[in-house]
Design a protein around this motif. Sequence first.
Motif, PDB file in Angstrom:
ATOM      1  N   ASN A  83      35.918  42.768  -6.497  1.00  0.00           N
ATOM      2  CA  ASN A  83      36.446  44.077  -6.106  1.00  0.00           C
ATOM      3  C   ASN A  83      35.394  44.964  -5.454  1.00  0.00           C
ATOM      4  OD1 ASN A  83      39.041  43.546  -7.074  1.00  0.00           O
ATOM      5  ND2 ASN A  83      38.536  44.226  -9.145  1.00  0.00           N
ATOM      6  N   ALA A  84      34.125  44.769  -5.807  1.00  0.00           N
ATOM      7  CA  ALA A  84      33.070  45.626  -5.266  1.00  0.00           C
ATOM      8  C   ALA A  84      32.623  45.173  -3.884  1.00  0.00           C
ATOM      9  CB  ALA A  84      31.878  45.663  -6.224  1.00  0.00           C
ATOM     10  N   THR A  85      32.293  43.888  -3.744  1.00  0.00           N
ATOM     11  CA  THR A  85      31.746  43.391  -2.478  1.00  0.00           C
ATOM     12  C   THR A  85      32.827  42.931  -1.511  1.00  0.00           C
ATOM     13  OG1 THR A  85      31.555  41.113  -3.273  1.00  0.00           O
ATOM     14  CG2 THR A  85      29.700  42.591  -3.713  1.00  0.00           C
ATOM     15  N   LYS A  86      34.036  42.675  -2.049  1.00  0.00           N
ATOM     16  CA  LYS A  86      35.162  42.143  -1.254  1.00  0.00           C
ATOM     17  C   LYS A  86      34.965  40.678  -0.871  1.00  0.00           C
ATOM     18  CE  LYS A  86      36.928  46.235  -1.367  1.00  0.00           C
ATOM     19  NZ  LYS A  86      38.020  46.532  -2.330  1.00  0.00           N
ATOM     20  N   ASN A  87      33.837  40.083  -1.268  1.00  0.00           N
ATOM     21  CA  ASN A  87      33.588  38.680  -0.972  1.00  0.00           C
ATOM     22  C   ASN A  87      34.198  37.803  -2.060  1.00  0.00           C
ATOM     23  OD1 ASN A  87      32.108  39.363   1.366  1.00  0.00           O
ATOM     24  ND2 ASN A  87      30.281  39.702   0.123  1.00  0.00           N
ATOM     25  N   GLY A  88      34.064  36.483  -1.910  1.00  0.00           N
ATOM     26  CA  GLY A  88      34.674  35.585  -2.883  1.00  0.00           C
ATOM     27  C   GLY A  88      33.840  34.344  -3.122  1.00  0.00           C
ATOM     28  N   PHE A  89      34.079  33.685  -4.275  1.00  0.00           N
ATOM     29  CA  PHE A  89      33.447  32.392  -4.509  1.00  0.00           C
ATOM     30  C   PHE A  89      34.513  31.377  -4.871  1.00  0.00           C
ATOM     31  CE2 PHE A  89      33.344  34.304  -8.742  1.00  0.00           C
ATOM     32  CZ  PHE A  89      33.715  33.257  -9.562  1.00  0.00           C
ATOM     33  N   ASP A 176      19.470  54.249 -20.792  1.00  0.00           N
ATOM     34  CA  ASP A 176      19.861  55.269 -19.805  1.00  0.00           C
ATOM     35  C   ASP A 176      21.326  55.127 -19.436  1.00  0.00           C
ATOM     36  OD1 ASP A 176      20.037  57.118 -17.768  1.00  0.00           O
ATOM     37  OD2 ASP A 176      18.106  56.588 -16.888  1.00  0.00           O
ATOM     38  N   ARG A 177      22.184  56.004 -19.970  1.00  0.00           N
ATOM     39  CA  ARG A 177      23.615  55.960 -19.667  1.00  0.00           C
ATOM     40  C   ARG A 177      23.938  56.642 -18.341  1.00  0.00           C
ATOM     41  NH1 ARG A 177      27.207  52.813 -20.987  1.00  0.00           N
ATOM     42  NH2 ARG A 177      28.755  54.434 -20.572  1.00  0.00           N
ATOM     43  N   ASN A 178      23.004  57.462 -17.852  1.00  0.00           N
ATOM     44  CA  ASN A 178      23.292  58.257 -16.657  1.00  0.00           C
ATOM     45  C   ASN A 178      22.669  57.691 -15.394  1.00  0.00           C
ATOM     46  OD1 ASN A 178      24.708  60.290 -18.171  1.00  0.00           O
ATOM     47  ND2 ASN A 178      22.723  61.044 -18.887  1.00  0.00           N
ATOM     48  N   ILE A 179      22.045  56.551 -15.498  1.00  0.00           N
ATOM     49  CA  ILE A 179      21.388  55.983 -14.322  1.00  0.00           C
ATOM     50  C   ILE A 179      22.413  55.592 -13.268  1.00  0.00           C
ATOM     51  CG2 ILE A 179      21.394  53.582 -15.128  1.00  0.00           C
ATOM     52  CD1 ILE A 179      18.499  53.400 -14.012  1.00  0.00           C
ATOM     53  N   ASP A 180      22.072  55.816 -12.025  1.00  0.00           N
ATOM     54  CA  ASP A 180      22.945  55.440 -10.907  1.00  0.00           C
ATOM     55  C   ASP A 180      22.787  53.938 -10.661  1.00  0.00           C
ATOM     56  OD1 ASP A 180      24.236  55.029  -8.470  1.00  0.00           O
ATOM     57  OD2 ASP A 180      23.659  56.992  -7.692  1.00  0.00           O
ATOM     58  N   LEU A 181      23.890  53.195 -10.758  1.00  0.00           N
ATOM     59  CA  LEU A 181      23.821  51.740 -10.595  1.00  0.00           C
ATOM     60  C   LEU A 181      23.328  51.344  -9.209  1.00  0.00           C
ATOM     61  CD1 LEU A 181      27.109  50.694 -12.443  1.00  0.00           C
ATOM     62  CD2 LEU A 181      24.769  50.645 -13.304  1.00  0.00           C
ATOM     63  N   THR A 182      23.617  52.161  -8.212  1.00  0.00           N
ATOM     64  CA  THR A 182      23.137  51.832  -6.865  1.00  0.00           C
ATOM     65  C   THR A 182      21.612  51.931  -6.784  1.00  0.00           C
ATOM     66  OG1 THR A 182      23.488  54.118  -6.115  1.00  0.00           O
ATOM     67  CG2 THR A 182      25.296  52.548  -5.777  1.00  0.00           C
ATOM     68  N   ASP A 183      21.005  52.772  -7.639  1.00  0.00           N
ATOM     69  CA  ASP A 183      19.545  52.846  -7.660  1.00  0.00           C
ATOM     70  C   ASP A 183      18.940  51.525  -8.124  1.00  0.00           C
ATOM     71  OD1 ASP A 183      19.618  55.451  -6.801  1.00  0.00           O
ATOM     72  OD2 ASP A 183      19.311  56.336  -8.786  1.00  0.00           O
ATOM     73  N   LEU A 188      16.068  46.473  -6.557  1.00  0.00           N
ATOM     74  CA  LEU A 188      16.022  45.015  -6.448  1.00  0.00           C
ATOM     75  C   LEU A 188      15.847  44.594  -4.988  1.00  0.00           C
ATOM     76  CD1 LEU A 188      18.834  44.104  -9.007  1.00  0.00           C
ATOM     77  CD2 LEU A 188      16.398  43.584  -9.254  1.00  0.00           C
ATOM     78  N   VAL A 189      16.563  45.254  -4.098  1.00  0.00           N
ATOM     79  CA  VAL A 189      16.439  44.954  -2.667  1.00  0.00           C
ATOM     80  C   VAL A 189      15.033  45.280  -2.179  1.00  0.00           C
ATOM     81  CG1 VAL A 189      17.225  45.596  -0.353  1.00  0.00           C
ATOM     82  CG2 VAL A 189      18.903  45.232  -2.176  1.00  0.00           C
ATOM     83  N   LYS A 201      25.334  43.688  -8.107  1.00  0.00           N
ATOM     84  CA  LYS A 201      26.459  44.425  -7.521  1.00  0.00           C
ATOM     85  C   LYS A 201      27.782  43.769  -7.874  1.00  0.00           C
ATOM     86  CE  LYS A 201      28.138  46.346  -3.159  1.00  0.00           C
ATOM     87  NZ  LYS A 201      27.890  46.480  -1.701  1.00  0.00           N
ATOM     88  N   ASN A 202      27.795  42.434  -7.919  1.00  0.00           N
ATOM     89  CA  ASN A 202      29.024  41.723  -8.280  1.00  0.00           C
ATOM     90  C   ASN A 202      29.489  42.066  -9.693  1.00  0.00           C
ATOM     91  OD1 ASN A 202      29.174  40.387  -5.836  1.00  0.00           O
ATOM     92  ND2 ASN A 202      28.258  38.498  -6.588  1.00  0.00           N
ATOM     93  N   SER A 203      28.541  42.190 -10.613  1.00  0.00           N
ATOM     94  CA  SER A 203      28.885  42.360 -12.027  1.00  0.00           C
ATOM     95  C   SER A 203      28.848  43.807 -12.508  1.00  0.00           C
ATOM     96  CB  SER A 203      27.933  41.538 -12.904  1.00  0.00           C
ATOM     97  OG  SER A 203      28.038  40.165 -12.608  1.00  0.00           O
ATOM     98  N   TYR A 204      28.143  44.666 -11.778  1.00  0.00           N
ATOM     99  CA  TYR A 204      27.971  46.048 -12.233  1.00  0.00           C
ATOM    100  C   TYR A 204      28.413  47.026 -11.144  1.00  0.00           C
ATOM    101  CZ  TYR A 204      25.292  44.012 -16.054  1.00  0.00           C
ATOM    102  OH  TYR A 204      24.918  43.275 -17.154  1.00  0.00           O
ATOM    103  N   SER A 205      29.688  46.972 -10.827  1.00  0.00           N
ATOM    104  CA  SER A 205      30.213  47.834  -9.774  1.00  0.00           C
ATOM    105  C   SER A 205      30.488  49.249 -10.265  1.00  0.00           C
ATOM    106  CB  SER A 205      31.500  47.240  -9.193  1.00  0.00           C
ATOM    107  OG  SER A 205      32.465  47.055 -10.217  1.00  0.00           O
TER     108      SER A 205
END
Length: 315
Positions: A83-89, A176-183, A188-189, A201-205
């Motif tokens: 649902n997050a990346t729109k990709n598939g396996f 940290d409950r308030n951390i931004d997942l995109t951070d 990592l990138v 990103k796949n697991s933590y959208s």
Amino acid sequence: MSNPDYVIRALHENDDFEEIRRLLEHTRKKYINDDRMSVPSAEELKNAYFPTEPSRVEYGPKKGFISVKDGNLNAFMGVSLNNATKNGFVEYGILENDEATLHSLIEKCCDVVTENGGNKIYYFAFTQFGQIRNPEITQFEKFGFISDEFSNCSTHLALNHWEEPQELDTSNIYADRNIDLTDIEEMLVEDGELSMAEQFKNSYSEQTPDVVILTLKNADNEMTGFAYYKVRLAHPSHTDPSANAFGIHFRPKYHLTLNEKRRLLRAALRSMKQLNATSVTTLMSLKNFETFVILANEGFTDFIVNSVRLTKPIH
């Protein structure tokens, strides 16, 4: 590439899922024969593709296709959409190594991903530990799939077998409950962990109640490492929760010592026990050998499966 002897069609709810299961098992055992790598039951497969209840947060309903020859099922392929990346396996089972049929099934799944707004499709090829190539990987590369540079290893630790140190220093380690997942993804990138970032990103959208993130900071309040996991039932039949999708990362620019890395790992394991998790499973890359070593030394020695991720860009 097509074969007029075969008919490719969408999976139907009244198709023979027992036969589909046999195809999946037959194909898997050609490349890795391990009793722990069991294939879901026919009922579980049917429910995965035609669910009676909403699926997990990060994945939408699966789409499946079958190949029929002379009225008999001879191949199956299904695609799971993120649902997050729109990709598939994909997962697949085939009676014979018929490249035309396999290619047609892949193309059907690519169409599904494109319609979903994605641009990549993945396959995880199971391998023996340390193995970097087998006939299945070679076969998928013929269809435009590209192998990751490093293999992944899925490992399991029973937390009741893990002995917490008597004196565990948890200074500068925070939940940290308030951390931004995109951070997390962006770090990592930035650190060159593109595969790990995509898995995250796949697991933590989204930040759901079952998500736990621990951060390690230095004297300047800079994040030098982090660990993350989800506390949930690994399978509906289980009565006790597990820590799933566990990952740990140490930012290379801060040159952490092994003791600092162990502190974060042990703090994460202790937090899992405090949340009544009975086990933890992680998919770790063999790219970071030092991380692999500290996990193994802490008890992650039940190597469930080794795999190589294959990616096919969809143009």
